[in-house]
Design an enzyme around this catalytic site. Structure first.
Site, PDB file in Angstrom:
ATOM      1  N   GLY A   1      -3.763  -1.434  -5.024  1.00 48.47           N
ATOM      2  CA  GLY A   1      -5.176  -1.090  -4.964  1.00 48.47           C
ATOM      3  C   GLY A   1      -5.929  -1.747  -3.832  1.00 48.47           C
ATOM      4  O   GLY A   1      -7.161  -1.798  -3.845  1.00 48.47           O
TER       5      GLY A   1
ATOM      6  N   PHE B   1       1.174   6.397  -6.209  1.00 47.76           N
ATOM      7  CA  PHE B   1       0.141   6.570  -5.182  1.00 47.76           C
ATOM      8  C   PHE B   1       0.078   8.025  -4.727  1.00 47.76           C
ATOM      9  O   PHE B   1      -1.001   8.598  -4.584  1.00 47.76           O
ATOM     10  CB  PHE B   1       0.414   5.651  -3.984  1.00 47.76           C
ATOM     11  CG  PHE B   1      -0.615   5.776  -2.890  1.00 47.76           C
ATOM     12  CD1 PHE B   1      -1.826   5.106  -3.000  1.00 47.76           C
ATOM     13  CD2 PHE B   1      -0.391   6.569  -1.783  1.00 47.76           C
ATOM     14  CE1 PHE B   1      -2.797   5.234  -2.005  1.00 47.76           C
ATOM     15  CE2 PHE B   1      -1.350   6.701  -0.786  1.00 47.76           C
ATOM     16  CZ  PHE B   1      -2.556   6.022  -0.898  1.00 47.76           C
TER      17      PHE B   1
ATOM     18  N   HIS C   1       9.577   1.672  19.778  1.00 45.74           N
ATOM     19  CA  HIS C   1       8.770   0.552  20.267  1.00 45.74           C
ATOM     20  C   HIS C   1       7.873  -0.019  19.173  1.00 45.74           C
ATOM     21  O   HIS C   1       7.815  -1.243  18.976  1.00 45.74           O
ATOM     22  CB  HIS C   1       7.920   0.987  21.457  1.00 45.74           C
ATOM     23  CG  HIS C   1       6.889  -0.038  21.830  1.00 45.74           C
ATOM     24  ND1 HIS C   1       7.195  -1.160  22.574  1.00 45.74           N
ATOM     25  CD2 HIS C   1       5.568  -0.148  21.494  1.00 45.74           C
ATOM     26  CE1 HIS C   1       6.112  -1.906  22.709  1.00 45.74           C
ATOM     27  NE2 HIS C   1       5.113  -1.311  22.059  1.00 45.74           N
TER      28      HIS C   1
ATOM     29  N   CYS D   1      11.160  -0.120  26.144  1.00 46.73           N
ATOM     30  CA  CYS D   1      10.561  -0.871  27.251  1.00 46.73           C
ATOM     31  C   CYS D   1      11.592  -1.282  28.299  1.00 46.73           C
ATOM     32  O   CYS D   1      11.254  -1.461  29.474  1.00 46.73           O
ATOM     33  CB  CYS D   1       9.822  -2.089  26.704  1.00 46.73           C
ATOM     34  SG  CYS D   1       8.284  -1.663  25.843  1.00 46.73           S
TER      35      CYS D   1
ATOM     36  N   ASP E   1       2.131   2.695 -12.010  1.00 52.93           N
ATOM     37  CA  ASP E   1       0.815   2.137 -12.300  1.00 52.93           C
ATOM     38  C   ASP E   1      -0.272   3.160 -11.985  1.00 52.93           C
ATOM     39  O   ASP E   1       0.006   4.205 -11.404  1.00 52.93           O
ATOM     40  CB  ASP E   1       0.584   0.861 -11.486  1.00 52.93           C
ATOM     41  CG  ASP E   1       0.530   1.135  -9.991  1.00 52.93           C
ATOM     42  OD1 ASP E   1       1.326   1.970  -9.511  1.00 52.93           O
ATOM     43  OD2 ASP E   1      -0.304   0.536  -9.291  1.00 52.93           O
TER      44      ASP E   1
ATOM     45  N   CYS F   1       7.587  -6.911  26.015  1.00 50.21           N
ATOM     46  CA  CYS F   1       8.520  -6.348  25.045  1.00 50.21           C
ATOM     47  C   CYS F   1       9.880  -6.069  25.675  1.00 50.21           C
ATOM     48  O   CYS F   1       9.965  -5.619  26.820  1.00 50.21           O
ATOM     49  CB  CYS F   1       7.936  -5.051  24.471  1.00 50.21           C
ATOM     50  SG  CYS F   1       8.962  -4.277  23.199  1.00 50.21           S
TER      51      CYS F   1
ATOM     52  N   CYS G   1      12.264  -4.167  23.850  1.00 47.23           N
ATOM     53  CA  CYS G   1      12.894  -3.134  23.029  1.00 47.23           C
ATOM     54  C   CYS G   1      13.602  -2.121  23.924  1.00 47.23           C
ATOM     55  O   CYS G   1      13.433  -2.117  25.148  1.00 47.23           O
ATOM     56  CB  CYS G   1      11.858  -2.428  22.139  1.00 47.23           C
ATOM     57  SG  CYS G   1      10.780  -1.265  23.005  1.00 47.23           S
TER      58      CYS G   1
ATOM     59  N   GLN H   1      -3.369  -4.745 -10.631  1.00 46.51           N
ATOM     60  CA  GLN H   1      -4.509  -3.888 -10.322  1.00 46.51           C
ATOM     61  C   GLN H   1      -5.803  -4.588 -10.742  1.00 46.51           C
ATOM     62  O   GLN H   1      -5.807  -5.768 -11.018  1.00 46.51           O
ATOM     63  CB  GLN H   1      -4.345  -2.525 -11.005  1.00 46.51           C
ATOM     64  CG  GLN H   1      -3.229  -1.657 -10.423  1.00 46.51           C
ATOM     65  CD  GLN H   1      -3.546  -1.117  -9.042  1.00 46.51           C
ATOM     66  OE1 GLN H   1      -4.651  -1.277  -8.512  1.00 46.51           O
ATOM     67  NE2 GLN H   1      -2.558  -0.473  -8.422  1.00 46.51           N
TER      68      GLN H   1
ATOM     69  N   ASP I   1       9.041   3.017  -4.072  1.00 47.69           N
ATOM     70  CA  ASP I   1       7.792   2.950  -4.808  1.00 47.69           C
ATOM     71  C   ASP I   1       7.913   3.819  -6.051  1.00 47.69           C
ATOM     72  O   ASP I   1       8.881   4.546  -6.227  1.00 47.69           O
ATOM     73  CB  ASP I   1       6.611   3.370  -3.939  1.00 47.69           C
ATOM     74  CG  ASP I   1       6.728   4.792  -3.420  1.00 47.69           C
ATOM     75  OD1 ASP I   1       7.509   5.570  -3.982  1.00 47.69           O
ATOM     76  OD2 ASP I   1       6.020   5.127  -2.465  1.00 47.69           O
ATOM     77  N   SER I   2       6.922   3.756  -6.913  1.00 45.80           N
ATOM     78  CA  SER I   2       7.030   4.450  -8.196  1.00 45.80           C
ATOM     79  C   SER I   2       6.624   5.911  -8.126  1.00 45.80           C
ATOM     80  O   SER I   2       6.857   6.670  -9.066  1.00 45.80           O
ATOM     81  CB  SER I   2       6.152   3.753  -9.235  1.00 45.80           C
ATOM     82  OG  SER I   2       4.781   3.920  -8.898  1.00 45.80           O
TER      83      SER I   2
ATOM     84  N   ASP J   1       4.356  -3.186   3.826  1.00 50.13           N
ATOM     85  CA  ASP J   1       4.914  -1.939   4.346  1.00 50.13           C
ATOM     86  C   ASP J   1       3.772  -1.023   4.754  1.00 50.13           C
ATOM     87  O   ASP J   1       2.643  -1.174   4.281  1.00 50.13           O
ATOM     88  CB  ASP J   1       5.731  -1.225   3.275  1.00 50.13           C
ATOM     89  CG  ASP J   1       4.830  -0.511   2.270  1.00 50.13           C
ATOM     90  OD1 ASP J   1       4.731   0.731   2.351  1.00 50.13           O
ATOM     91  OD2 ASP J   1       4.197  -1.179   1.434  1.00 50.13           O
TER      92      ASP J   1
END
Length: 374
Positions: A217, A97, A336, A310, A147, A305, A307, A190, A93-94, A267
C-alpha cells in the site's frame, strides 16, 4: 522452512542493514533490487542476460500467469524455474494488486475477489486459497499472501476495513499453504497512511510468524514524504531477523530512502518500462535518448557505466534504433537500466559496510539532480 534471513550488519548512520536471504535456489545479498518478469520473462531480456547483469532474484506475476498460460501448465512443465529456464530464486506476487487495479471489472467479497479478465472479459474468482494454489503450482521460492491493496487516498474506515480483511486473508493463506519446506510465504502489512492501523496490522501479522514481511500500500500515488513517514514508523515494528520488502519501488531515490529506513528488498517495472520508451537512468540523471540533441552524440549513455550497452554503443546509435522502431533500441536501454539499478544496490551495500550510506546518498543525489534529502 524454505526461507531464512541472516542479519549481517546494521548501519551506524541510519536504519539500513546488510543481510543474506537463504532460498532453495540460492543465497541473496540484501538490500536488493529485484527485476520484474511479469509473464515469466523480464521484457526484452533472456534469463542468461538477466543473470549476467548480476540479478540475484526476479519476480513473476500470479495474476498474469494464472490467465496465460495457466498455473497447471507451468506445473506440468516442472515449475516456473524450468518453464522459463531461470535457476535462481523467484518471488511471485499474490495477484492482488493486478486484480484490485481492474476497478469496475472486479468485486471484492470476504471469500475473495470476483473479476473479469482484462484479456477477454471472462469471469474468474481468486480467493486467498486460490492464490496459494496458483503459487504452489508455479513453484516460486517466495510467495506473497493475498491481501487487499488499500488505494491512496482512502478514508480511515476504508483503510481499517481493508487492513482487517488483509489479516483474515493472511491467516487463510498460511493455513492453506503446505510447501513450507520448498516455498516461503510473506505477510503484507497494510493500513493505508494511518499509523495506528499500520501498527495493528504489523502486530497481528508478526504474531502469525511469517518468514518475511512486505509493506504494502505504498508507492501508490502518495507523496514521497508520506511514504518515508510510513516506512519510518512501520519498519521498526517488524522482526529484525526477517526480511522486509517495500513493494513496487524502483526509482533511485525511492530505493535509497527505503534502504535507509530498514528495507531489504524492492522491485518495480519502472526501469524496463521507461527503457522501452527510450529513457535511460544514468549517474547524471535521466537521458531521453529520442531527443534530437543526441543525434550526433557518439559517447555512451553513461560515462561511469561499464554495462554491455555502454561498452559497445553510442547515444547516437541507440537514438537511431528508436527512431526507426528497431527492437534492439529497447533491448540495449533495458540492459543498461537494469544494470544501473543492480549496480546501484551493490554500491549501497558497500556504503553500508563502510558506514557511509547517507554520505553516498547525498553524493548520488547531487549528481543525479535530486535536491531533496529526507
Amino acid at each position: 522452512m524454505a526461507i531464512k534471513f541472516e542479519l549481517i550488519k546494521e548501519a551506524k548512520d541510519s536504519k539500513a542493514r546488510l543481510g543474506k536471504l537463504y532460498t532453495p535456489h540460492g543465497v541473496i545479498e540484501t538490500p536488493i533490487f529485484m527485476p520484474v518478469g511479469t509473464r515469466a520473462t523480464v521484457k526484452a531480456m533472456t534469463p542468461e542476460e538477466v543473470k549476467d547483469l548480476g540479478a540475484q532474484i526476479i519476480l513473476s506475476n500470479t495474476y498474469h500467469l494464472y490467465l496465460r498460460p495457466g498455473h497447471k501448465l507451468v506445473e506440468e512443465a516442472g515449475g516456473l524455474h524450468k518453464f522459463m529456464n531461470w535457476d535462481g530464486p523467484i518471488l511471485t506476487d499474490s495477484g492482488c494488486f493486478q486484480v484490485f487495479s481492474l476497478g469496475d471489472l472486479r468485486k471484492i467479497k470476504e471469500e475473495g475477489v470476483e473479476f473479469r479478465s482484462h484479456i477477454d472479459g471472462s469471469k474468474h474468482f481468486i480467493s486467498p486459497e486460490k492464490s496459494i494454489e496458483i503459487q504452489n503450482s508455479l513453484g516460486s521460492d517466495i510467495m506473497m499472501c493475498f491481501d487487499e491493496c488499500t488505494p491512496y487516498p482512502a478514508t480511515y474506515e476504508y483503510a481499517k476495513h481493508s487492513m482487517e480483511r488483509t489479516t483474515r486473508w493472511a491467516k487463510r493463506c498460511k493455513e492453506y499453504h503446505k510447501n513450507w519446506d520448498k516455498q516461503g510465504l510473506f505477510g503484507i502489512v497494510q493500513g493505508g497512511m494511518y499509523k495506528d492501523l499500520r501498527a495493528q496490522s504489523a502486530k497481528e501479522l508478526v504474531e502469525l510468524d511469517f518468514p518475511g514481511y512486505a509493506i504494502g500500500g505504498l508507492s501508490v500515488g502518495e507523496p514521497k514524504e508520506l511514504m518515508c513517514e510510513m516506512l519510518d514508523f512501520t519498519t521498526p515494528l517488524l522482526p529484525k531477523d526477517k526480511p522486509r520488502y517495500n513493494m513496487g519501488v524502483g526509482s533511485p531515490d525511492y530505493l535509497f530512502e527505503s534502504v535507509i529506513r530498514g528495507i531489504d528488498m524492492a522491485d518495480c517495472v519502472l526501469p524496463t518500462r521507461i527503457a522501452r520508451n527510450g529513457t535511460a537512468m544514468t549517474s547524471q540523471g535521466k537521458v531521453v535518448i529520442r531527443n534530437a540533441k543526441y543525434s550526433k552524440d557518439f559517447t555512451k549513455l553513461d560515462s561511469e557505466c561499464d554495462c554491455y550497452t555502454c561498452r559497445n554503443y553510442s547515444k547516437a546509435y541507440i537514438r537511431h534504433l528508436f527512431n526507426v522502431d528497431e527492437i534492439l533500441g529497447s533491448r540495449l536501454t533495458t540492459i543498461h537500466n537494469l544494470y544501473f539499478l543492480i549496480k546501484l544496490m551493490e554500491n549501497i551495500r558497500e556504503a553500508i559496510r563502510q558506514d557511509r550510506l547517507l554520505e553516498y546518498r547525498d553524493e548520488f543525489y547531487e549528481k543525479y539532480g535530486y535536491n531533496d534529502k529526507k
